[in-house]
Every structure is written in C-alpha cells, then in structure tokens.
Design a protein around this motif. Sequence first.
Motif: not given
Length: 763
Positions: A601-619
């Motif tokens: 919060r102090a850095a202005g950054v979101r906290v998100v939750e990862l769930v089983s089966g989720q996929r995240l991708s970047w180049p």
Amino acid sequence: MRSRLHLVPAALVVWSTALVGLLWTWWAAAALGVLAGLLGAAAHRRCAPAAVAVMVTGPVAACWIGFQVHQSTHHPLRAQAERGASTTVHFELVDRPHPLRTTGFGSRPGGVDSVVVRAELSDGAEIAVLAPTAAWRELLPGQRVAASGTLAPPLRAELTVAVLRVRGPPLEVGRAPVWQRAAESLRAGLRRASEPLGPDAAGLLPALVVGDTDGVSTRVVEEFRTAGLSHLLAVSGANLAILCGAVLLVLRLLRAGPRGCAAGAMAALVGFVVLAGPEPSVLRAAVMGAVALLALVLGRERSALPALAAAVVVLVLYDPALAVAPGFGLSVVATAALVLLAPRWAAAMRDHGVPVGVAEALAVPMAASLATAPLVAGISGQVSLVAVPANLVTGPVVAPATVLGVAAAVLAPVHAGAARVAAAVAGPEIEWLVLVARTAAAVPGAAVRWPGGWGGGALLIGVLLLAWAVLRLKRLRVLAVAALVGAGLVLVPLEVAAPRWPVPGWSVVACDVGQGDAVVLATAERDRAVLVDTGPDPVPVLACLRGLGVRRVPLVVLSHLHADHIGGLAAVLAEVGVGAVAVGPSRRPRWAWEEVRERARAAGVRVVELVSGQRLSWPGLELDVLGPRAGPVEDANTAVNDASVVLRASTGAGRVLLTGDIELAAQAGLLGRHADLRADVLKVPHHGSRYSSAAFLEAVRPKVALISVGAGNRYGHPSGVLLDALASRGALVLRTDQDGDTAVLLGPEGPRIARRGDPPGRN
C-alpha cells in the motif's frame, strides 16, 4: 626522539601488554610489561623522555593489566559459568543495552528480540547480560539490577568473567542517576524530533549524533559498510571534535579568553560523553580532548599526537578490554593518520599545484581510509574501493548535521517544535548521506572480498607497504603506472564488451540471499523479470537484481509468508518498478500478511491472489500455478510451508519447477492430482530439507537442482540424504551457499549453468 613522539612508545607498550594478556595469558602480559620497563631503563641516556615514559608505564601496565586478567580468569563466577550453573546475580549496568538484530526465519519475524549489556559486580568484576528486549531495553547505566539466569563462559579476548543469559524481566531495578535520566530524555527527544524525516533519515540522525542505531535499517547498515561510511553509524571522536569546535567558535566570537573557551569546551565534552555513552572512540576522544584543553589553559598548545598517545595510555590502563575493541582501534589509527599523514599529503599536493582547500579535502579521507583499511578488512572481510570518494563527498555535511542533531536533542525538552525545526534543517544533509551510501554501494565492484581476521589485516598491510615502496622508486613507479594503465585498457573494454555477469541469455537465476529464497525469471525484455520471493534481508536481493540489470519487475510472487521469503519486499518495492505483488491463499502468519499489505500500500502496488490452474504470461516467460488449492488453518511452520505457491515456469532454458517450501503433504497432494511436474530445473523445496519424497523427485526428474540455502545455517540444510537422492537421479546440484548467484541458460544439449564470479568459459 622528537618531543612530540616521546609518549608514543609508552602507548605502544601499554597497548601491547593488554593485547598479550587478553589474547594469551596474564603472566605473558606481566612479563612483557616488565621487559619493556627494563629496556626503557637501559635506554634512558640516549632518549631520555621516551625511555623514562616506557620505564614508568611498562611495570605499571605489567602489574595492573596482569592483575586484572588474572582476576577475571580466576573469578568464582568463571568456574560456575564453565558448568552452566543457574544463579541470581546483583550488578550495576555499565552502559546502555545494545539491541541484537536477528534475521527472520519461518514464522519468526526478523528484528530485535534481545539485548546485551555490560554490567559490574560489587567486587568490580564485569559480566555481560543477554536478556529479552521487552523488559531490559529501557534500562540505563548506573542502575542496580538483580536477575536470575544461566551462566555461560565469555569469549577469550575480554575481561568479562561470565555471560548471564536471562529469559525474563529483572527481579529488582534501582533508580538511575539523575544525569543518566537526563541524557535518556535528550536522546528520546532527538528520536521524536527525527520522526517527521523519511524512514532512513529518521533512523540515521540519532545514529550519527549519539550512536543510537535502533532505527537504522539493515539495508542502510550494509550500504554504509560497503561504501566505507560505517564509521558514521557509530558515535566517534569526530562527533566530539565537531561539537567542541562549534562551542569554541561561539565562545571566541563572544571574545571569551583561553580559560573561558577551555571551560566551555570541557563542559560540552563532558555533556556529550554522558549523552552518547562510554563508547571506545568517545572515551578516546574525550581523554585526548581533555589533555588538549588542559594545554590550552596552561598556555602550552601542543600537537595532537602527544594527546592521542596519552589517551591510549590512560584509557587502556583504565579498561584493558579496549585494546581489542574494534571501535577503539579504528579511532586511534584514523586519528594518527590524520595527524601524521594527511598534512604531509596535503602539502605534497599543494606543491604540485593543487589548491589548498582541494588538497586538504582529498588528503583527509585518503589518509583515514588507507590507514584503517587493514583493520576494516580484518573485521569485515572486505575492502571498500569507493570509500575515499564516498567520504570526500559526504565530509562537508557531517559537521552541520551533527551540530543540528545535538541542537535538536538539547531543544527537545524545552520546545518540541524548535527541536523538530533543527532536525528538519538537518534532513537534507542526512538524506545526502543516504544517497551517497546507496549510490556508492550500487557501483559494480564497490567492495571486494578479503581474508578476515588478523591474517587478512596483516596481508593488506603488506600489500599497502609494497605499493608504497614501489611508488617511492621512480623506475618502478613508471612501470607500475604503465601496468595499471595497460590493465585498464585491456580489462575495462573487455568487461564492457563481454561482461562476466550477467551471463548473456540467462533464463533463471537463484540469488544468494542466505537462508531464504529469491529466484529471478527472465522475460524477453532485457531489464524486465519476474521475482519469486525476496529473501530474509533487503541487501542481497537488491544486489542480485542490480547485478542482473533488472529495473522492472511486473510481478513479485511471494510463495508463502514466512520471514525468509518476504524480508526484502520493502526494498524491492522501493528500488525497482514493481507491477503487482502476488500471494497464494495463505494469510498466515498474520503479522507477515499485515506487513505485506502495508508495504504494498505504501508503494502504491496492488496485491493479487494466485489460484491453482491460473496461467500468467509475458514475452519469453509463462507461469502455470499448480498449487495450493487452500490456505493453512494454523500458523504451524509445516502447515504454512505446505501452502506455498507452486509454479511451473516455461523459460528459454526449459521448464522450471518452483516449489517454495512445500513438504511431504503438499508433494503428495501434487502427485495425487497427477499434476505435470516434469522439469529441467527444480528449485528444491525448503532449502534442501529432508522432507522431500522419493516419489516427488522421481516425478520431476530434474537435470539441474537449485538449492537456496545459507552458509553454516543451524537447520542442517541441505540434507545429505536429499543430496544423494538428487545425485542418484542424475541431477546437477547447485547450492547458493557454495556457488553464489547461479544462472541457468540454454545450452547445446539442454540447460547449462553459470555462477557469478566464474572466469570466462567456466560452466
């Protein structure tokens, strides 16, 4: 022998006698002192003043120091300490309790949970008390205390007869002397006045002024050490010189005479010693300043060298343990360098056309840094290559910051607003110190490793003497300069064109963060990477990211909320551009979850939750979340470990399985769900603990196994059984405690590895 040097041999004799007694035995100290006295008597006709001084101080040191060492060795409590006896002890505190910082691990947060304080028994013997912070931190020197605990033997090189380990509050507490209560009121006022400053500056100002390091972060301490500025974190003779100089300047502007100036400076000297406490460097400077002020009153102003020698004689006779105190040694050596070397070097620079102010500004940090380098190397095991320029650019702000800090402390009991104004005016100077230390520490190669201990210090003395001898000879000087220029012309372009680190094409790096985890996953963009866990402390993970050139972190994944995985989060959020912080379903332990939320919060950054089966991708990078499916229902370490986020990363070097600290139950759960665990690279669970099943390792079948583990840890990590199991399956095992930062990249026949600091061509 010149008159200004006649006390130097006596100081060396007293110091050497104490060293021999503390490091060896009492009778050796007595023999050395008597021998020095006899040599002084034999040489008194040729160099009367120096010989007489040695003839007097040698036997005095032999009797007094030998007696004290003998008494401490044969004290009744020493025998009880050898047996680990439990007892109740009555004593008087000698100094303020000093906090002991611990690195967090598991569900235990890092920070200060115990203090150590010196205490004196009724018979004059000294003990060390190790006690919990809560009940002991606010105690003051001079208080009479009774406490029950377990006795333990002390370290060898000290006069302490025993260490008393206390688990609870003191049984009895007397009232502190009025001057100690007044000094603590001033220190507390300075801390309150500093609070409006930034977090780093608020902790640094009390440390700079009175040596109160309670509010200084681990990151700042490490950066100042690397930059060669750690002397600013401990109150020293420089503080005393600055304060007395400011008082003398004011008194002279008011046209006070020599005696009035001396009286005012003496009052400032005594007040500051009480305020800062009897630290070795403060005591050295106080005695030296008292001798110089006495000379001023008598109208016989002398050089600083006799005063320094007299200070060493008086202080080591008063407290022989100072002979092995690092702060005392650094203070004396630095002062001697400023007296003997700096004026000559400044004069030599002026003779070569360097302006007067510039010559003195260069000579002072060069002399102090080079003279203390062997001691620093022996103590810290490293040599700072940026110490001279860092001290050069910080020097001009130290004096005004110190004076303003003292003013804030003095004003605090009178007018809190005025104290805050003084601290606010000191703020820019303190921020400048932090900026210089941070910038200097970030320079590649800012500090190089060096052998520690007495041998490392002696080795560096030899190197410096050899360099001095070479530069003294004109022909060798030309050859040395030519060799340095040639090396620079060859090595610098080579390092720029083909740097050894980061190795081109790296996909995964296990950072050496001690007993904790931090893994960096490269994306296709050069300065952009995903970070999984941040280790127990901020400094190692930041050094790893800087070394890799990572400036943007789209996601920081915290596998679970144990201290050895989240300790560096705040520093990462402050240093690099972070897109979001990801956690699993676990919110335990509660203190860690609250800390993560507050930091983000102090850095202005979101906290998100990862769930089983989720996929995240970047180049160039994909992450699949394999678990967990639920968070723990209790704070037990095993339950929180088994709730670690498990990731399967698809990288340029192949599949990587990131397992946090999962143990047998979570491994069985993954196997039971028939998750695809095959991977080229395995981040071994839980720092290589024995709680990894054979079936789990068989399902992964890694070619490379990365173990993030701290050197000499007390948990027995990594397990020998696990190492054998990995080796039997053909995995190449790499450990951060042995290999440092370790990179995995694509090779012609699968993953290959590179270690930070490897010579070119090594894999």
